[in-house]
Design a protein around this motif. Structure first.
Motif, PDB file in Angstrom:
ATOM      1  N   GLU A 169      19.953  -1.357   2.786  1.00  0.00           N
ATOM      2  CA  GLU A 169      19.393   0.017   3.129  1.00  0.00           C
ATOM      3  C   GLU A 169      18.016   0.238   2.777  1.00  0.00           C
ATOM      4  N   THR A 170      17.051   0.955   3.217  1.00  0.00           N
ATOM      5  CA  THR A 170      16.093   1.411   2.449  1.00  0.00           C
ATOM      6  C   THR A 170      15.909   3.010   2.640  1.00  0.00           C
ATOM      7  N   THR A 171      14.774   3.399   1.924  1.00  0.00           N
ATOM      8  CA  THR A 171      14.717   4.830   1.487  1.00  0.00           C
ATOM      9  C   THR A 171      13.214   5.170   1.813  1.00  0.00           C
ATOM     10  N   THR A 172      12.982   6.688   1.768  1.00  0.00           N
ATOM     11  CA  THR A 172      11.592   7.123   1.581  1.00  0.00           C
ATOM     12  C   THR A 172      11.468   7.980   0.422  1.00  0.00           C
ATOM     13  N   GLY A 203      12.110 -13.382  -0.414  1.00  0.00           N
ATOM     14  CA  GLY A 203      12.109 -12.734   0.873  1.00  0.00           C
ATOM     15  C   GLY A 203      11.077 -11.533   0.552  1.00  0.00           C
ATOM     16  N   ASP A 204      10.975 -10.754   1.414  1.00  0.00           N
ATOM     17  CA  ASP A 204      10.040  -9.677   1.187  1.00  0.00           C
ATOM     18  C   ASP A 204      10.856  -8.336   1.917  1.00  0.00           C
ATOM     19  N   TYR A 205      10.015  -7.092   1.999  1.00  0.00           N
ATOM     20  CA  TYR A 205      10.689  -6.020   2.542  1.00  0.00           C
ATOM     21  C   TYR A 205      11.364  -6.127   3.899  1.00  0.00           C
ATOM     22  N   SER A 206      10.741  -6.910   4.788  1.00  0.00           N
ATOM     23  CA  SER A 206      11.480  -6.842   6.169  1.00  0.00           C
ATOM     24  C   SER A 206      12.833  -7.937   5.942  1.00  0.00           C
ATOM     25  N   ALA A 207      12.782  -8.904   5.041  1.00  0.00           N
ATOM     26  CA  ALA A 207      13.985  -9.504   4.719  1.00  0.00           C
ATOM     27  C   ALA A 207      15.226  -8.865   4.088  1.00  0.00           C
ATOM     28  N   TRP A 208      14.800  -7.893   3.394  1.00  0.00           N
ATOM     29  CA  TRP A 208      15.613  -7.068   2.673  1.00  0.00           C
ATOM     30  C   TRP A 208      16.187  -5.919   3.825  1.00  0.00           C
ATOM     31  N   ASN A 209      15.392  -5.438   4.659  1.00  0.00           N
ATOM     32  CA  ASN A 209      15.593  -4.247   5.450  1.00  0.00           C
ATOM     33  C   ASN A 209      16.582  -4.749   6.683  1.00  0.00           C
ATOM     34  N   ARG A 210      16.762  -6.176   6.844  1.00  0.00           N
ATOM     35  CA  ARG A 210      17.558  -7.001   7.719  1.00  0.00           C
ATOM     36  C   ARG A 210      18.997  -6.602   7.358  1.00  0.00           C
ATOM     37  N   GLU A 211      19.396  -6.667   6.035  1.00  0.00           N
ATOM     38  CA  GLU A 211      20.824  -6.477   5.200  1.00  0.00           C
ATOM     39  C   GLU A 211      21.108  -5.128   5.018  1.00  0.00           C
ATOM     40  N   ASP A 228       0.923  -1.202   0.080  1.00  0.00           N
ATOM     41  CA  ASP A 228       0.081  -0.030   0.015  1.00  0.00           C
ATOM     42  C   ASP A 228       0.920   1.237   0.112  1.00  0.00           C
ATOM     43  N   PRO A 229       0.384   2.396  -0.629  1.00  0.00           N
ATOM     44  CA  PRO A 229       1.039   3.499  -0.595  1.00  0.00           C
ATOM     45  C   PRO A 229       1.812   4.164   0.864  1.00  0.00           C
ATOM     46  N   TRP A 230       0.698   3.848   2.106  1.00  0.00           N
ATOM     47  CA  TRP A 230       1.368   4.425   2.905  1.00  0.00           C
ATOM     48  C   TRP A 230       2.340   3.615   3.559  1.00  0.00           C
ATOM     49  N   GLU A 231       2.437   2.403   3.082  1.00  0.00           N
ATOM     50  CA  GLU A 231       3.804   1.491   3.492  1.00  0.00           C
ATOM     51  C   GLU A 231       4.863   1.851   2.735  1.00  0.00           C
ATOM     52  N   TYR A 232       4.846   1.951   1.469  1.00  0.00           N
ATOM     53  CA  TYR A 232       5.781   2.505   0.761  1.00  0.00           C
ATOM     54  C   TYR A 232       6.408   3.835   1.177  1.00  0.00           C
ATOM     55  N   ASP A 233       5.548   4.702   1.294  1.00  0.00           N
ATOM     56  CA  ASP A 233       5.959   6.153   1.947  1.00  0.00           C
ATOM     57  C   ASP A 233       6.294   6.317   3.332  1.00  0.00           C
ATOM     58  N   GLY A 234       5.690   5.764   3.923  1.00  0.00           N
ATOM     59  CA  GLY A 234       5.717   5.972   5.456  1.00  0.00           C
ATOM     60  C   GLY A 234       6.875   5.033   6.123  1.00  0.00           C
ATOM     61  N   ILE A 235       6.695   3.649   5.846  1.00  0.00           N
ATOM     62  CA  ILE A 235       7.631   2.841   6.214  1.00  0.00           C
ATOM     63  C   ILE A 235       9.114   2.888   5.478  1.00  0.00           C
ATOM     64  N   GLY A 236       8.953   2.956   4.271  1.00  0.00           N
ATOM     65  CA  GLY A 236      10.410   3.057   3.499  1.00  0.00           C
ATOM     66  C   GLY A 236      10.272   2.012   2.336  1.00  0.00           C
ATOM     67  N   HIS A 237      11.184   1.929   1.512  1.00  0.00           N
ATOM     68  CA  HIS A 237      11.219   1.099   0.254  1.00  0.00           C
ATOM     69  C   HIS A 237      12.550   0.729  -0.077  1.00  0.00           C
ATOM     70  N   ILE A 238      12.831  -0.243  -0.900  1.00  0.00           N
ATOM     71  CA  ILE A 238      14.026  -0.416  -1.374  1.00  0.00           C
ATOM     72  C   ILE A 238      14.407   0.656  -2.315  1.00  0.00           C
ATOM     73  N   PRO A 239      15.625   1.154  -2.584  1.00  0.00           N
ATOM     74  CA  PRO A 239      16.138   2.198  -3.168  1.00  0.00           C
ATOM     75  C   PRO A 239      15.721   2.158  -4.772  1.00  0.00           C
TER      76      PRO A 239
END
Length: 266
Positions: A122-125, A112-120, A28-39
């Protein structure tokens, strides 16, 4: 595991600077914008490529609507798309299936998913910069497509096809296609790492259910979301004879198809 179907976070991280490698975030857009996403990832939310108004087409959005989505995301037909979500890949797998159906040659699922990526990594908003394109779909022909309809399923029930139900136990016991085996789509995921199990473990697991490459396999669930994940995993393992019942049990019941009920002896 076939990297033309499923790629690791390491694979994607090493290619993020390549302009033709396009991560697609289907949350959802709120996750993409608010939590962050893969660069560099663009947001194509799950609801935007799902249309439940056309029972004859299942929940596919239609080629024109999908072309508009990818055009708005600045994606070209020659790009390498890597789709991900934050629910073990089940929504992203549906994007993969949809893109393949509409003729995009190179679309892959992130292992994996966003949480798996985020463990190793960087992410960005930050919003990525891109120019819209004029994407044109090239839908698969009926002969090329893995999607099958009601009549093909009825025919397969008369043959030696293995019907695989990817839903939960209570759904399976309430109603299922005759002779189906239940295989919860989540069993292929390692709960600790949030990534797929190893190829050897996956093959052993599937074999326990009789899901082997030599069988004709027909996948179904309720609305063809959960089977998308199983379909992508089987493709990554080299399974070739896998049919995808897009209408799934929703269509089957609407047409008064025969069902079995109750628990199955283990």
């Amino acid at each position: 595991m076939d990297e033309s179907v499923v790629v690791s976070p390491d694979w994607l991280a090493s290619r993020l600077e390549e302009p033709t490698v396009r991560p697609v975030d289907v949350r959802d857009p709120w996750e993409y914008d608010g939590i962050g996403h893969i660069p560099g990832a663009v947001n194509v939310p799950f609801d935007s490529y799902r249309d439940e108004s056309d029972v004859d087409r299942g929940t596919l959005p239609g080629p024109d609507a999908f072309a508009d989505l990818l055009s708005d995301a600045g994606i070209e037909p020659t790009d390498t798309i890597v789709a991900y979500d934050d629910t073990h890949g089940v929504f992203a797998a549906r994007f993969v299936l949809t893109a393949l159906e509409y003729g995009h040659d190179d679309v892959r699922l992130l292992d994996g998913d966003y949480s798996a990526w985020n463990r190793e990594y960087e992410t960005t908003t930050a919003e990525p910069e891109f120019e819209p394109t004029s994407y044109e779909t090239d839908p698969l022909s009926r002969e090329e497509s893995p999607l099958v309809g009601l009549e093909a399923v009825e025919d397969a029930l008369e043959c030696d096809a293995l019907f695989v139900d990817t839903r939960e136990a209570h759904e399976f016991e309430e109603a299922r296609l005759p002779g189906a085996v239940r295989f919860d789509w989540r069993e292929v995921v390692d709960d600790e790492t949030r990534r797929l199990q190893s190829e050897d473990d996956l093959e052993d697991l599937l074999a326990e259910y009789g899901i082997t490459p030599d069988r004709e396999i027909v996948l179904y669930c309720n609305t063809a979301r959960r089977i998308s994940h199983t379909y992508v995993v089987l493709r990554a393992l080299g399974y070739e004879d896998v049919a995808f019942y897009e209408g799934s049990l929703t269509e089957w019941l609407a047409n008064d198809g025969e069902v079995a009920t109750g628990a199955v002896d283990s």
